[in-house]
Design a protein around this motif. Structure first.
Motif, short mmCIF file in Angstrom:
data_model
loop_
_atom_site.label_atom_id
_atom_site.label_comp_id
_atom_site.label_asym_id
_atom_site.label_seq_id
_atom_site.Cartn_x
_atom_site.Cartn_y
_atom_site.Cartn_z
N GLY A 1 0.81 -1.22 0.00
CA GLY A 1 0.00 0.00 0.00
C GLY A 1 0.83 1.26 0.00
N GLN B 1 -8.84 3.41 -5.87
CA GLN B 1 -8.25 4.36 -4.93
C GLN B 1 -7.86 5.68 -5.60
OE1 GLN B 1 -5.07 1.79 -3.86
NE2 GLN B 1 -6.06 1.09 -1.98
N ILE B 2 -7.94 5.72 -6.88
CA ILE B 2 -7.42 6.89 -7.58
C ILE B 2 -8.28 7.16 -8.83
CG2 ILE B 2 -5.73 5.52 -8.88
CD1 ILE B 2 -3.76 7.80 -8.58
N TYR C 1 3.31 1.92 -1.96
CA TYR C 1 3.88 2.33 -3.24
C TYR C 1 2.99 1.96 -4.42
CZ TYR C 1 5.50 -2.51 -3.62
OH TYR C 1 5.57 -3.86 -3.70
N MET C 2 1.73 1.72 -4.16
CA MET C 2 0.86 1.32 -5.26
C MET C 2 -0.56 1.86 -5.06
SD MET C 2 0.40 -2.50 -6.71
CE MET C 2 -0.73 -3.11 -5.50
N TYR C 3 -1.20 2.25 -6.14
CA TYR C 3 -2.62 2.60 -6.13
C TYR C 3 -3.37 1.62 -7.02
CZ TYR C 3 -1.13 7.25 -4.48
OH TYR C 3 -0.59 8.28 -3.78
N ARG C 4 -4.59 1.30 -6.61
CA ARG C 4 -5.47 0.52 -7.48
C ARG C 4 -6.53 1.46 -8.05
NH1 ARG C 4 -4.47 -4.85 -6.67
NH2 ARG C 4 -3.23 -5.29 -4.81
#
Lengths: 172, 538
Positions: free
Chosen positions: A137, A145-146, A139-142
């Motif tokens: 969580g 979430q964005i 270093y990553m977006y799904r």
């Protein structure tokens, strides 16, 4: 346990661990503010195909990806993906290398534990995966979430695709 | 059951994967307007790096000293300029017209983002390294070899009293072994010793018995390498012992497990070294012998595992060949073992003015310390002046020497054989095990983790219950092939090891040195209740 099964299990665990890793061009946390490239995007399409590579630009109707095709050799092509064809995506913006290297190293050391391997291997695997998940969580977006508006900020060209850009010719 | 545990663990991981919800951190901001940027960053103590994306696709990354001059419409600062293909084209002071910038980008620093993960993964890695090193240092605990015997219940593998038939790695190589247990005063006439299978091996134990010699006063009985037993008296410690690193006398004067050893030659594993010994104040040259307490380093263990490694998935076939009478085991004895050699003893003859060979010590195994005795012969009493000079010639990096002394031989003796009286397993008498040990056609078969306690009834002679004890064991063991061995098959290397040991010991030196350094460092670090030892001498 037969060698082939053990190798398969080892490969599976590495795959899980390395799923949480990221391409080399992504910056480490300390360099996030000075990296000139876009983030790494992995897009699942409605037709169940997948496109992954550097996020180049996000426009009104489509997303431009410097897509990587790992068939025989690594080939890169600038690919436009229509937003309406996208099922889901995830964006990695950071390279978490410092700790995933330790986790993979730990797994590689387990054969040296002799018959204690039957305990150390599953424990290492679980601990490694949990730590990786915990860090994921960070270093990553799904896609849930964005928004596409926010996604623009993670493109190499947040302003949109520059005119006369020819990445393929430049990369040859 | 183990399989089920595996499945449960992986179900747990998958569940964690599904349940895990990533907590996004929003750290990036974009501004289309310079005034907006100015307002948002006005209150910050430390300015963030600023990326200025230009209309043509170029990018400026300005370090933390940038300034906005809204009057003149300029962005001023120091940093890097990238072209549209992200090739760095300039570094230094820059002045950028604000109207050429399409988007300003700032990022909140993420310096501490992975601290927890890095700490935990470093800890996991450190634990794995410790585990791996501990296994390399103490291979029996993880990989093992041959049965180990303990006279003290609480002893660990570093303090094993004996290790049985270390060379007997197949049925046709079945062997017997006699290990000195030392001088014992038996309080209640029962002596007990525990045998453990601490390895991934099957042990086939044909016979175990004690050999006992009653002792008077300061007498000792020592065993020669050819399994003869000598009653001895008086001890003469070396007045000077010298090796390549200098004076090593203090290391060899007591049976304290403070051992003298050297590291292997980095270019040739069969390089030899010499230890020179001087004994002073020896009254008489007659009937002297040398007592030596020693054991091997892990070099031979390395070769055994390397050989199995090279055999790979053909290990079963190769061992079957050995059973059918292949000359492989003879080749190993006359090849690699001969190349590494024994601990050879020489006496300096004043008359002949040369070193005269006296005999050799040898015993396989890196765990238990062996004590053996060699009678010295051909000492010229006419030229003897209460001083005796001996020389040991041994392979570098192969031997640890704990103690040595001269002693005077009184007589050759034949110890009394004491059979096992009782076998105790998990707190109960094991009649079946006892029956098997007493029947010369049967084996007591042990599996990893098995422990047996053997009781021996010692006779009492005229109220004397002091004995010199030796443990006799006979049998063989089978190594369980490990997956990692099967993967590293190299029959060419195996052939070189068997047929051209001299060449093999040279070519393998570099690989062994990598293993040896780590192994030996931690071996000494891991040992407890021994004196400190320094590598500075080497």
């Amino acid at each position: 346990m037969k060698t082939s099964k053990f190798t398969a299990l080892l490969a599976f665990c590495f795959a899980l661990l390395t799923a949480c890793s990221a391409p080399e061009f992504l910056p480490v946390a300390e360099e996030i503010g000075e990296n000139p490239y876009g983030s790494y995007i992995d897009i699942q399409l409605l037709d169940k195909s997948e496109i992954e590579g550097e996020l180049i630009a996000v426009e009104e109707e489509q997303i431009w990806v410097w897509a990587e095709y790992k068939e025989v050799n690594l080939v890169k092509k600038l690919k436009a993906v229509a937003k309406k064809d996208i099922k889901s995506f995830r964006v990695k913006y950071l390279n978490p290398q410092p700790y995933t290297k330790f986790l993979v190293g730990s797994l590689l050391l387990t054969p040296l534990h002799g018959y204690w391997l039957i305990y150390s291997f599953p424990l290492d695997t679980i601990a490694g995966i949990l730590v990786s998940l915990e860090g994921t969580g960070d270093y990553m977006y799904r896609d849930n979430q964005i928004s596409y508006r926010q996604l623009k900020m993670f493109a190499r060209y947040p302003q949109g695709l520059p005119p006369n850009l020819d990445l393929e010719a430049q990369s040859k | 059951m183990r399989k089920k545990i595996f499945y449960y663990l992986f179900y747990f991981v998958f569940a964690a994967l599904i349940v895990q919800s990533c907590t996004p951190q929003y750290f990036r901001s974009n501004y289309h307007d310079a005034n907006e940027l100015l307002q948002e960053t006005a209150g910050l103590k430390e300015k963030p790096y600023l990326k200025a994306h230009l209309r043509d696709g170029d990018l400026y990354v300005l370090w933390d000293s940038w300034q906005l001059d809204t009057t003149q419409g300029l962005l001023l600062g120091e940093g890097d300029q990238y072209n549209v293909y992200r090739k760095k084209v300039y570094q230094g002071k820059v002045t950028i017209p604000l109207d050429s910038v399409v988007i300003f980008e700032t990022n909140t620093p993420l310096k501490d983002i992975h601290n927890e993960e890095v700490t935990i993964s470093t800890l996991i890695f450190a634990l794995n390294v410790v585990g791996a090193i501990a296994c390399l240092v103490n291979p029996k605990a993880c990989f093992g070899s041959c049965p180990t015997f303990y006279t003290n219940e609480s002893d660990n593998v570093h303090y094993a009293s004996a290790e049985g038939f270390s060379n007997a790695i197949s049925p046709s190589m079945e062997d017997s072994d006699i290990d000195a247990l030392g001088r014992w005063e038996i309080a209640d006439s029962i002596f007990s010793i525990k045998m453990k299978n601490e390895a991934l091996e099957t042990h086939y134990v044909k016979n175990v018995h004690l050999r006992a010699c009653p002792l008077k006063d300061q007498e000792r009985v020592y065993q020669s390498p050819s399994d003869k037993f000598y009653l001895c008296e008086s001890i003469y410690l070396p007045s000077l012992a010298e090796a390549a690193e200098g004076d090593i006398t203090s290391l060899l004067k007591a049976e304290d497990k403070q051992e003298r050893f050297s590291l292997a030659d980095e270019k040739n594993l069969s390089s030899k070294e010499e230890i020179f010994l001087t004994f002073e104040g020896v009254e008489d040259a007659k009937n002297l012998g040398l007592v030596l307490s020693f054991r091997q380093m892990l070099m031979t263990t390395y070769f055994i595992y390397s050989a199995l490694d090279y055999m790979g998935d053909e290990a079963g076939y190769i061992f079957a060949e050995i059973e059918r009478g292949s000359d492989l085991k003879d080749k190993l004895k006359s090849g690699l073992k001969a190349e590494l050699g024994d601990i050879d003893v020489y006496f300096w003859s004043e008359k002949k003015t040369e070193w005269v060979f006296q005999g050799s010590f040898y015993e396989t195994g890196p765990i238990a310390i062996n004590q053996q005795f060699i009678p010295l012969c051909s000492i010229d009493s006419h030229h003897f002046d209460k001083q005796l000079k001996l020389k040991l010639v041994l392979n570098k990096g192969l031997w640890r020497i704990d103690y040595l002394a001269l002693t005077r031989l009184k007589a050759e003796v034949i110890p009394q054989e004491i059979p096992v009286q009782r076998v105790v397993r998990q707190g109960s008498f094991d009649e079946e095990a006892l029956k098997r040990l007493r029947n010369s056609n049967q084996y007591l078969v042990t599996m990893p983790g098995d422990e047996y306690e053997f009781h021996f009834a010692l006779p009492e002679k005229n109220g004397n219950r002091t004995y010199e004890l030796f443990l006799y064991s006979k049998g063989y063991y089978l190594e369980w092939m490990r997956d990692e061995w099967v993967q590293d098959k190299d029959l060419r290397k195996l052939k070189q090891m068997i047929d051209k040991p001299k060449k093999y010991l040279k070519s393998e030196a570099k690989a062994y040195k990598l293993y040896e350094q780590e192994m030996e460092d931690v071996f000494w670090g891991s040992r407890i209740k021994t004196k400190n030892f320094s590598y500075e001498n080497f």
